[in-house]
Design an enzyme around this catalytic site. Structure first.
Site, PDB file in Angstrom:
ATOM      1  N   GLU A 114      -7.238  93.436 -13.212  1.00  0.00           N
ATOM      2  CA  GLU A 114      -7.276  94.892 -13.102  1.00  0.00           C
ATOM      3  C   GLU A 114      -8.669  95.480 -13.312  1.00  0.00           C
ATOM      4  O   GLU A 114      -9.058  96.431 -12.637  1.00  0.00           O
ATOM      5  CB  GLU A 114      -6.278  95.512 -14.077  1.00  0.00           C
ATOM      6  CG  GLU A 114      -4.837  95.079 -13.866  1.00  0.00           C
ATOM      7  CD  GLU A 114      -4.304  95.406 -12.475  1.00  0.00           C
ATOM      8  OE1 GLU A 114      -4.955  96.168 -11.740  1.00  0.00           O
ATOM      9  OE2 GLU A 114      -3.219  94.900 -12.129  1.00  0.00           O
ATOM     10  N   HIS A 171      -7.514  92.853  -5.134  1.00  0.00           N
ATOM     11  CA  HIS A 171      -6.599  91.914  -5.793  1.00  0.00           C
ATOM     12  C   HIS A 171      -6.217  90.737  -4.898  1.00  0.00           C
ATOM     13  O   HIS A 171      -5.787  89.690  -5.409  1.00  0.00           O
ATOM     14  CB  HIS A 171      -5.301  92.628  -6.174  1.00  0.00           C
ATOM     15  CG  HIS A 171      -5.359  93.372  -7.459  1.00  0.00           C
ATOM     16  ND1 HIS A 171      -5.831  92.826  -8.624  1.00  0.00           N
ATOM     17  CD2 HIS A 171      -4.962  94.640  -7.783  1.00  0.00           C
ATOM     18  CE1 HIS A 171      -5.730  93.710  -9.603  1.00  0.00           C
ATOM     19  NE2 HIS A 171      -5.209  94.815  -9.120  1.00  0.00           N
ATOM     20  N   GLU A 177      -6.233  97.548  -4.420  1.00  0.00           N
ATOM     21  CA  GLU A 177      -5.185  96.563  -4.151  1.00  0.00           C
ATOM     22  C   GLU A 177      -5.686  95.435  -3.249  1.00  0.00           C
ATOM     23  O   GLU A 177      -5.286  94.276  -3.408  1.00  0.00           O
ATOM     24  CB  GLU A 177      -3.960  97.236  -3.531  1.00  0.00           C
ATOM     25  CG  GLU A 177      -3.351  98.361  -4.358  1.00  0.00           C
ATOM     26  CD  GLU A 177      -3.005  97.967  -5.772  1.00  0.00           C
ATOM     27  OE1 GLU A 177      -2.679  96.776  -6.003  1.00  0.00           O
ATOM     28  OE2 GLU A 177      -3.062  98.826  -6.664  1.00  0.00           O
ATOM     29  N   ALA A 205       0.883 101.511  -6.986  1.00  0.00           N
ATOM     30  CA  ALA A 205       0.743 100.523  -5.915  1.00  0.00           C
ATOM     31  C   ALA A 205       0.722  99.133  -6.539  1.00  0.00           C
ATOM     32  O   ALA A 205       0.414  98.978  -7.726  1.00  0.00           O
ATOM     33  CB  ALA A 205      -0.545 100.767  -5.116  1.00  0.00           C
ATOM     34  N   MET A 206       1.025  98.119  -5.730  1.00  0.00           N
ATOM     35  CA  MET A 206       1.127  96.743  -6.229  1.00  0.00           C
ATOM     36  C   MET A 206       0.584  95.780  -5.183  1.00  0.00           C
ATOM     37  O   MET A 206       0.917  95.871  -4.006  1.00  0.00           O
ATOM     38  CB  MET A 206       2.584  96.427  -6.556  1.00  0.00           C
ATOM     39  CG  MET A 206       2.848  94.994  -6.946  1.00  0.00           C
ATOM     40  SD  MET A 206       1.920  94.522  -8.417  1.00  0.00           S
ATOM     41  CE  MET A 206       1.866  92.741  -8.191  1.00  0.00           C
ATOM     42  N   GLU A 207      -0.199  94.796  -5.648  1.00  0.00           N
ATOM     43  CA  GLU A 207      -1.011  93.948  -4.784  1.00  0.00           C
ATOM     44  C   GLU A 207      -0.298  92.731  -4.219  1.00  0.00           C
ATOM     45  O   GLU A 207      -0.928  91.688  -3.992  1.00  0.00           O
ATOM     46  CB  GLU A 207      -2.246  93.479  -5.555  1.00  0.00           C
ATOM     47  CG  GLU A 207      -1.973  92.540  -6.727  1.00  0.00           C
ATOM     48  CD  GLU A 207      -1.812  93.224  -8.063  1.00  0.00           C
ATOM     49  OE1 GLU A 207      -1.949  92.564  -9.100  1.00  0.00           O
ATOM     50  OE2 GLU A 207      -1.545  94.446  -8.076  1.00  0.00           O
TER      51      GLU A 207
END
Length: 880
Positions: free
Chosen positions: A359, A340, A337, A301-303
């Site tokens: 992180e 973030h 996420e 997954a990416m924020e």
């Protein structure tokens, strides 16, 4: 020979461009001297107007971008990041339209990933607009703008997504692709009519162009780093809810929206919690979480700010196959996420050296929030497992500090590891325990307010925490983030008198591969507690200390397990703990067992001490304790691979410990049972199947044959069946994978095909992985699955097919993907093979992943040779 790194040319350029920058015209603070950059410092972007036309069928894109920028000192050229791009036209005009337009000469440095626009005479300081037409590529792995093909009931479809962290925005937009170069973005995309386009901000207009395409324009973004920009296009649907004035949404392939309802509700709950915790309200009007089929070897997954990207396996809950563990992972990853959105998006590290600020904090915040909002899951014990992942990495010579120096793109990619995530989280947990939860939160709130929309380094956080708490924590924070390694607290002696136990403590260093290493020094916050007593705190500094603890029972050092250190008890103190093991708290049972396991395999105490603790663990212990025991026994069993007689004796012991626990929880879920029990059931079935328990294997086969597989057990049963598959069963599983139309289930079936114990079938799985059948993003994962049981076979195969396989591995992962295949090997020859790979294909400055794999292989060989005899002796003595 291909290397994924920034060239020496770019590094020389960075070294040459160290002139201080003047304050920008808009009054923003300049970048500090210390901020690393691979671009000249004399130009800074302010705003990007971007128009993208992706051609999914041809995997190409056409774009136009106008960058409003500040020239900070006279310069003959402008250099920015660009990769796999061509520039048909370029034009520079003074902002405001006054002045002559300039047409620069364009040169592209493919190795440095830059484009330079040179002018006939130097540009003078001021604000300009750089307008570029360009073309680029769409990939099939998760780097830049990429395509995912997936099956549905209506046929095969293709969707587009972006993944820019750490250095891949340059694949879609020519840009200053570094975290300190924050700017605002206005994005528009021309997409097929009827498809949905999603970006960081809501759409402000859509225009049907009459040729089967529609132009979608999005609202301007807040000031942010390039790696947080996002775009996706596909046959999607979206569901929304409201949370404190924010539209929270989930976006999935059409027909799967109901499988994202838990993620949607969870996201709203987490957003409310974080608004309160951070003391700064989420600043965007919407927050989407966008699901994609497929996978990556780099991330799940990416924020992206306002538009989180998550692969389906970590966002959707398919009622036919998802487990309780899957549900908890969906929540935890969403919590990570969303954290973030503040720690990383609103406030961003200045350079990848401080990646842990993103992180480590998000990992800690997700753990804290999962326990708070879902206490029924009892996930607080998970902090011990997270710490173990960090310590395993931190205990070998190739470790690095939490704050690390990064120079190249490849080094930045490798920074996403257990030190950055899990050690960062563990250090935060320890420091929060030291200063107090309220003071920690107050410091975080001050940090957010002071640095919103800016960039920071670690000390910016520490100063705010220290000011809020009034405690001198800066030296402790530096000890644990600026130097590598793990403190080891030896409980040298203890004496009880007058109802109090006095402990003598000394501090050393725990390593797996350097027994004679001179210990570093840390200031270590220590909490000790006797069974049923009150905890007592001290700081062990200067290498030694004493501590007086109320009570005369067994004493746990690192009570509550918030400390980042190993505890080694003298034999008498360990004997007390073993005898009174059932009396101590579950989290301390887990912490003690993990310490004894690691210390035993490293030769600092007998490895059989761990087996003594297994025998001392009561059957009604916390289910997570027995889940951890199952995992450790499975890991110990793997050291016996290739030695059938000794392995059979160990397995008799391990099965004898775990079978009664499976009998206790049963194969079938009971009304009202806790969530940890549901997870323990799957852990036990999986481990007993791996240990060759005939009863479990036959029951799994029976349920598979009769299709008596409830959703919560389907994945586990299939895993046991696949592991022990014969050729006919493997073919049947493959046929099921070929026929499956649900990507989430299809991907799982191909992974299971690669988890087979039979070597000949494992070879078939490797060959299958190199075909188009599994899907472009599944092939590398299949080979990695084979490597779990057949590391030597998988690594040799990958090397033989490296050029072809490179195209199936996202570029951010390659330098660590191949060494990772070999990590489970027990063959001394593998050390030379991994070393040869690194020397041939990885830049010398970026070989840490290979060197770590080599260190761990050597460690595993040593454990097999030096530690297993003590286990054998213990088994003989105890009738194993």
């Amino acid at each position: 020979m291909r290397r994924i790194l920034v060239s020496a040319v770019a590094l020389a350029l960075a070294a040459a461009c160290t002139t201080a920058v003047a304050a920008a015209a808009d009054g923003a603070a300049p970048m500090s001297h210390e901020t690393t950059t691979q671009l000249p410092r004399n130009v800074r972007p302010v705003h990007y107007d971007v128009s993208i036309t992706p051609q999914a069928s041809s995997l190409s894109l056409a774009g136009q971008v106008t960058v409003t920028l500040d020239v900070l000192e006279a310069t003959p050229s402008i250099t920015l990041n660009a990769m796999d791009m061509a520039f048909p036209s370029a034009r520079l005009t003074p902002d405001g339209g006054k002045g002559k337009a300039l047409t620069p000469k364009v040169s592209v440095d493919a190795q440095a990933q830059t484009a330079t626009f040179a002018f006939d005479k130097p540009l003078q300081p001021g604000r300009y607009r750089l307008a570029l037409d360009y073309t680029g590529k769409i990939g099939t792995q998760a780097n830049g703008l990429f395509a995912i093909d997936y099956d549905t009931q209506d046929g095969r479809k293709r969707a587009l997504f972006t993944q820019f962290e750490n250095s891949d925005a340059r694949r879609m937009i020519p840009s200053w692709d570094e975290p300190s170069h924050k700017a605002t973005f206005t994005l528009e995309a021309t997409v097929p009519t009827g498809q949905m386009a999603v970006s960081n901000m809501p759409a402000t207009s859509t225009q049907d162009l009459g040729n089967g395409t529609t132009r979608v324009r999005f609202a301007p973004s807040p000031k942010m780093s390039t790696y947080l920009l996002f775009l996706s296009v596909g046959d999607f649907e979206r569901a929304t809810t409201q949370a404190e004035g924010v539209e929270v949404g989930v976006v999935t392939q059409r027909g799967k929206i109901d499988q994202a309802r838990f993620a949607l509700d969870s996201s709203a709950d987490v957003l409310r919690e974080y608004n309160d915790y951070f003391g700064t309200a989420y600043p965007l009007p919407k927050l989407d979480n966008v699901a994609s089929p497929g996978g990556s070897q780099f991330f799940s997954a990416m924020e992206n700010w306002g538009a989180i990207f998550t692969f389906e396996h970590t966002l959707l809950l398919d009622p036919s196959i998802s487990t309780q563990s899957d549900k908890q992972r969906v929540f935890s990853v969403a919590a990570h996420e969303i954290a973030h959105q503040w720690f990383g998006d609103l406030v961003t590290m200045s350079w990848w050296d401080d990646l842990w600020l993103n992180e480590g904090f998000a990992t800690w915040m997700a753990s804290r929030t999962t326990q708070k909002l879902h206490p029924e899951w009892n996930t607080q014990l998970g902090a011990v497992g997270s710490r173990e992942a960090a310590m395993s990495r931190d205990a070998v010579a190739t470790t690095h500090p939490v704050v690390q120096h990064v120079e190249t793109v490849e080094q930045a990619s490798q920074a996403f590891d257990a030190i950055t995530y899990q050690k960062g989280s563990a250090v935060i947990r320890m420091l929060e325990g030291y200063v107090g939860a309220e003071a920690w939160r107050d410091g975080v709130r001050s940090y957010m307010k002071a640095h919103a929309y800016g960039n920071t380094v670690s000390d910016d956080l520490w100063r705010q925490i220290q000011a809020a708490s009034g405690k001198p924590m800066l030296d402790i924070a530096h000890d644990f983030t600026l130097q590598p390694g793990i403190p080891m607290i030896r409980v040298a002696s203890s004496a009880c008198s007058g109802g109090k136990t006095t402990l003598t403590l000394t501090q050393g260093e725990f390593t797996k591969d350097r027994p004679d290493k001179q210990s570093l020094r840390w200031r270590v916050p220590v909490i000790a507690q006797s069974a049923g007593g009150e905890p007592v705190r001290t700081i062990v500094e200067g290498g030694s200390g004493t501590l007086e603890v109320p009570g005369c029972g067994p004493v746990v050092v690192n009570a509550g397990q918030s400390g980042y250190y190993r505890t080694l008890y003298a034999p008498a103190q360990f004997a007390q703990l073993r005898t009174g093991f059932a009396k101590i708290d579950a989290i301390d049972q887990l912490g003690v067992m993990n310490d004894v396991w690691a210390l035993g395999l490293a030769g600092l105490q007998s490895p059989s001490d761990y087996l003594d603790l297994v025998k001392a663990t009561p059957r009604d212990a916390d289910p997570q304790i027995w889940g951890d025991i199952a995992g450790s026994l499975h890991a110990l069993d793997e050291y016996y691979d290739g030695d059938a007689a000794r392995q059979a004796r160990f397995r008799r012991f391990a099965i004898a410990q775990l079978s009664p626990m499976l009998a206790r929880v049963g194969w079938d879920e009971k009304a009202g049972e806790s969530d940890p029990v549901k997870i323990l059931r799957t852990d036990l079935i999986d481990t007993l199947g791996a240990l060759g328990d005939r009863n479990v294997i036959e029951e799994a086969r029976r349920r598979y044959a009769s299709d008596a597989m409830p959703a919560g057990l389907r994945k586990t049963i299939l895993a046991v069946v696949a592991r022990h598959a014969d050729a006919a069963t493997w073919d049947k599983l493959r046929a099921a994978a070929q026929a499956e139309k649900t990507p989430l289930v299809k991907d799982e079936l191909y992974s299971l095909l690669s988890s087979v114990q039979d070597a000949a079938l494992a070879e078939k799985s490797l060959e299958l992985a190199m075909t188009d059948e599994p899907g472009a993003t599944n092939s590398a994962g299949m080979i990695r699955s084979v490597a779990r049981l057949h590391p030597d076979l998988a690594f040799d195969f990958a090397m033989a097919h490296r050029e072809q396989l490179d195209g199936k591995v996202d570029s951010t992962s390659r330098s660590r993907y191949y060494p990772g295949l070999a990590g489970g090997s027990l063959d001394p020859a593998m050390i030379g093979k991994v070393d040869a790979y690194a020397k041939a294909y990885v830049a010398e400055s970026s070989r840490r992943a290979a060197e770590t794999a080599i260190a761990n292989i050597a460690y595993r060989i040593n454990v097999r040779k030096e530690r297993l005899p003590a286990v054998d002796a213990w088994l003989s003595k105890h009738g194993g």
